[in-house]
Design a protein around this motif. Structure first.
Motif, PDB file in Angstrom:
ATOM      1  N   GLU A 242       0.841  -1.194   0.000  1.00 61.46           N
ATOM      2  CA  GLU A 242       0.000   0.000   0.000  1.00 61.46           C
ATOM      3  C   GLU A 242       0.877   1.244   0.000  1.00 61.46           C
ATOM      4  OE1 GLU A 242      -4.107   1.374   2.104  1.00 61.46           O
ATOM      5  OE2 GLU A 242      -2.503   0.741   3.453  1.00 61.46           O
ATOM      6  N   HIS A 243       0.584   2.146  -0.910  1.00 60.19           N
ATOM      7  CA  HIS A 243       1.320   3.405  -1.001  1.00 60.19           C
ATOM      8  C   HIS A 243       0.352   4.559  -0.812  1.00 60.19           C
ATOM      9  CE1 HIS A 243       4.885   1.351  -2.501  1.00 60.19           C
ATOM     10  NE2 HIS A 243       4.116   0.711  -3.363  1.00 60.19           N
ATOM     11  N   THR A 244       0.822   5.578  -0.149  1.00 61.98           N
ATOM     12  CA  THR A 244       0.023   6.772   0.089  1.00 61.98           C
ATOM     13  C   THR A 244       0.725   7.969  -0.522  1.00 61.98           C
ATOM     14  OG1 THR A 244      -0.752   5.818   2.178  1.00 61.98           O
ATOM     15  CG2 THR A 244      -1.090   8.169   1.878  1.00 61.98           C
ATOM     16  N   SER A 245      -0.042   8.936  -0.972  1.00 62.14           N
ATOM     17  CA  SER A 245       0.532  10.156  -1.519  1.00 62.14           C
ATOM     18  C   SER A 245      -0.464  11.290  -1.334  1.00 62.14           C
ATOM     19  CB  SER A 245       0.872   9.990  -3.004  1.00 62.14           C
ATOM     20  OG  SER A 245      -0.307   9.731  -3.753  1.00 62.14           O
ATOM     21  N   PHE A 246       0.023  12.501  -1.443  1.00 58.06           N
ATOM     22  CA  PHE A 246      -0.871  13.647  -1.428  1.00 58.06           C
ATOM     23  C   PHE A 246      -1.632  13.692  -2.747  1.00 58.06           C
ATOM     24  CE2 PHE A 246       2.118  15.039   1.846  1.00 58.06           C
ATOM     25  CZ  PHE A 246       1.247  15.533   2.802  1.00 58.06           C
ATOM     26  N   THR A 247      -2.916  13.931  -2.650  1.00 58.14           N
ATOM     27  CA  THR A 247      -3.730  14.060  -3.858  1.00 58.14           C
ATOM     28  C   THR A 247      -3.486  15.436  -4.476  1.00 58.14           C
ATOM     29  OG1 THR A 247      -5.589  15.027  -2.655  1.00 58.14           O
ATOM     30  CG2 THR A 247      -5.503  12.609  -2.825  1.00 58.14           C
ATOM     31  N   PRO A 248      -3.822  15.629  -5.755  1.00 62.00           N
ATOM     32  CA  PRO A 248      -3.735  16.977  -6.326  1.00 62.00           C
ATOM     33  C   PRO A 248      -4.520  17.995  -5.506  1.00 62.00           C
ATOM     34  CG  PRO A 248      -4.020  15.369  -8.065  1.00 62.00           C
ATOM     35  CD  PRO A 248      -4.175  14.614  -6.776  1.00 62.00           C
ATOM     36  N   TYR A 249      -5.698  17.580  -5.036  1.00 65.74           N
ATOM     37  CA  TYR A 249      -6.492  18.460  -4.174  1.00 65.74           C
ATOM     38  C   TYR A 249      -5.697  18.815  -2.913  1.00 65.74           C
ATOM     39  CZ  TYR A 249     -10.369  20.066  -1.217  1.00 65.74           C
ATOM     40  OH  TYR A 249     -11.180  20.818  -0.388  1.00 65.74           O
ATOM     41  N   GLY A 250      -5.083  17.797  -2.294  1.00 67.83           N
ATOM     42  CA  GLY A 250      -4.337  18.032  -1.064  1.00 67.83           C
ATOM     43  C   GLY A 250      -3.152  18.951  -1.274  1.00 67.83           C
ATOM     44  N   ILE A 251      -2.469  18.806  -2.400  1.00 71.43           N
ATOM     45  CA  ILE A 251      -1.305  19.655  -2.690  1.00 71.43           C
ATOM     46  C   ILE A 251      -1.717  21.111  -2.799  1.00 71.43           C
ATOM     47  CG2 ILE A 251       0.448  20.198  -4.432  1.00 71.43           C
ATOM     48  CD1 ILE A 251       0.638  17.188  -4.995  1.00 71.43           C
ATOM     49  N   TYR A 252      -2.769  21.381  -3.567  1.00 74.26           N
ATOM     50  CA  TYR A 252      -3.221  22.764  -3.727  1.00 74.26           C
ATOM     51  C   TYR A 252      -3.784  23.316  -2.424  1.00 74.26           C
ATOM     52  CZ  TYR A 252      -2.560  22.727  -8.792  1.00 74.26           C
ATOM     53  OH  TYR A 252      -2.018  22.688 -10.046  1.00 74.26           O
ATOM     54  N   PHE A 253      -4.434  22.454  -1.642  1.00 79.22           N
ATOM     55  CA  PHE A 253      -4.959  22.900  -0.358  1.00 79.22           C
ATOM     56  C   PHE A 253      -3.835  23.334   0.578  1.00 79.22           C
ATOM     57  CE2 PHE A 253      -5.786  21.697   4.080  1.00 79.22           C
ATOM     58  CZ  PHE A 253      -6.795  22.614   4.394  1.00 79.22           C
ATOM     59  N   ILE A 254      -2.810  22.499   0.695  1.00 77.21           N
ATOM     60  CA  ILE A 254      -1.705  22.816   1.589  1.00 77.21           C
ATOM     61  C   ILE A 254      -1.008  24.108   1.143  1.00 77.21           C
ATOM     62  CG2 ILE A 254       0.585  22.042   2.347  1.00 77.21           C
ATOM     63  CD1 ILE A 254      -0.509  19.196   2.311  1.00 77.21           C
ATOM     64  N   GLN A 255      -0.805  24.255  -0.140  1.00 80.57           N
ATOM     65  CA  GLN A 255      -0.177  25.475  -0.641  1.00 80.57           C
ATOM     66  C   GLN A 255      -1.042  26.701  -0.340  1.00 80.57           C
ATOM     67  OE1 GLN A 255       0.333  24.414  -4.760  1.00 80.57           O
ATOM     68  NE2 GLN A 255       2.298  23.388  -4.416  1.00 80.57           N
ATOM     69  N   ALA A 256      -2.363  26.535  -0.396  1.00 81.53           N
ATOM     70  CA  ALA A 256      -3.256  27.663  -0.171  1.00 81.53           C
ATOM     71  C   ALA A 256      -3.299  28.105   1.283  1.00 81.53           C
ATOM     72  CB  ALA A 256      -4.674  27.315  -0.642  1.00 81.53           C
ATOM     73  N   VAL A 257      -3.143  27.160   2.223  1.00 85.46           N
ATOM     74  CA  VAL A 257      -3.270  27.517   3.641  1.00 85.46           C
ATOM     75  C   VAL A 257      -1.907  27.670   4.321  1.00 85.46           C
ATOM     76  CG1 VAL A 257      -5.495  26.365   3.803  1.00 85.46           C
ATOM     77  CG2 VAL A 257      -3.420  25.106   4.429  1.00 85.46           C
ATOM     78  N   THR A 258      -0.840  27.586   3.563  1.00 86.79           N
ATOM     79  CA  THR A 258       0.498  27.817   4.135  1.00 86.79           C
ATOM     80  C   THR A 258       0.739  29.311   4.249  1.00 86.79           C
ATOM     81  OG1 THR A 258       1.384  25.772   3.189  1.00 86.79           O
ATOM     82  CG2 THR A 258       2.971  27.469   3.831  1.00 86.79           C
TER      83      THR A 258
END
Length: 261
Positions: A242-258
């Protein structure tokens, strides 16, 4: 002449009001005393905290904009986010709300309205851990000199980011429930921490910030040669990874709230 039904309703209302008056006074007394409002004025208390929270968020927003005034056309873009921002009293999360307001103005093309809902669902602890996990993924390494944030990571990596010492003290459920071994205090604390980590991971998945996929890893086999014949000897069984990664949604979200510095 007074309607008997209306009179009965008024009597019931008065009785309820008198019954609730003292408990409500006791409930809100310390708060109203602290904020200097009329005793029992719930609406005024709510407006006070909403105003106080928004003032702090806007102060942080101004710091991130370095004092640059906001234009009316830009302010209209953030109106939908103000309710969520007004309900946040935590300093760290207020900083992220200010960042989201700024991102909404400056990076409107990559900021979705749902980012406000997602941010409102996170605790300060979750937000800090999410930051640490994101930094661990985007940090350059000899293997990944230019990480994009889409890189895979596994549960052990998430555990190390959460608490580097956690994996050393984890006791599996077989030892805990079947063998009835006595747990050390460190092991008991580690199990509790792991439960908190699992809850956060599930919450991130629920919000669409991270996602997991499972790959089938073929088992290894051995080929033996007997004269002119080659015989394949079964080896390890196939395994699921099992592999986990940030979703495209998650990447843009993190960038927006940083926070913008």
């Amino acid at each position: 002449m007074c309607d008997p039904l209306d009179a009965a309703k008024d009597a019931v209302s008065d009785a309820v009001a008198k019954t609730l008056e003292k408990p409500v006074d006791n409930l809100l007394g310390p708060i109203t005393k602290d904020v200097g409002l009329a005793l029992g004025d719930v609406g005024s208390i709510f407006r006070f905290y909403v105003h106080d929270n928004l003032t702090k968020v806007f102060r942080r927003w101004a710091e991130q904009r370095h004092g640059t005034p906001i234009q009316p056309s830009d302010f209209k873009r953030v109106l939908a986010l103000l309710q969520g921002a007004s309900l946040q009293s935590n300093d760290e999360l207020q900083e992220r709300w200010a960042a989201l307001l700024e991102s909404t103005v400056t990076d409107a093309g990559t900021v979705l309205p749902s980012f406000g809902y997602t941010l409102s669902q996170l605790t300060a602890h979750e937000a800090r851990y999410l930051d640490d996990l994101w930094k661990s993924v985007i940090s350059p390494s000899p293997i990944r000199p230019n990480p994009s944030g889409h890189e895979h990571f596994d549960y052990l990596h998430m555990m190390r980011v959460f608490d580097p010492s956690l994996s050393r003290h984890i006791t599996n459920h077989f030892q805990k429930t079947v063998l009835k071994h006595t747990l050390t205090q460190e092991q008991a604390d580690a199990i509790e921490k792991q439960a908190k980590l699992d809850l956060m991971i599930q919450d991130f998945e629920r919000l669409g910030i991270i996602g997991s996929n499972t790959d089938l890893k073929p088992g290894r086999s051995q080929v033996l040669v007997f004269g002119s014949k080659r015989v394949a000897v079964p080896g390890e069984n196939p395994t699921l990874e099992e592999h986990t990664s940030f979703t495209p949604y998650g990447i843009y979200f993190i960038q927006a709230v940083t926070p913008k510095r």
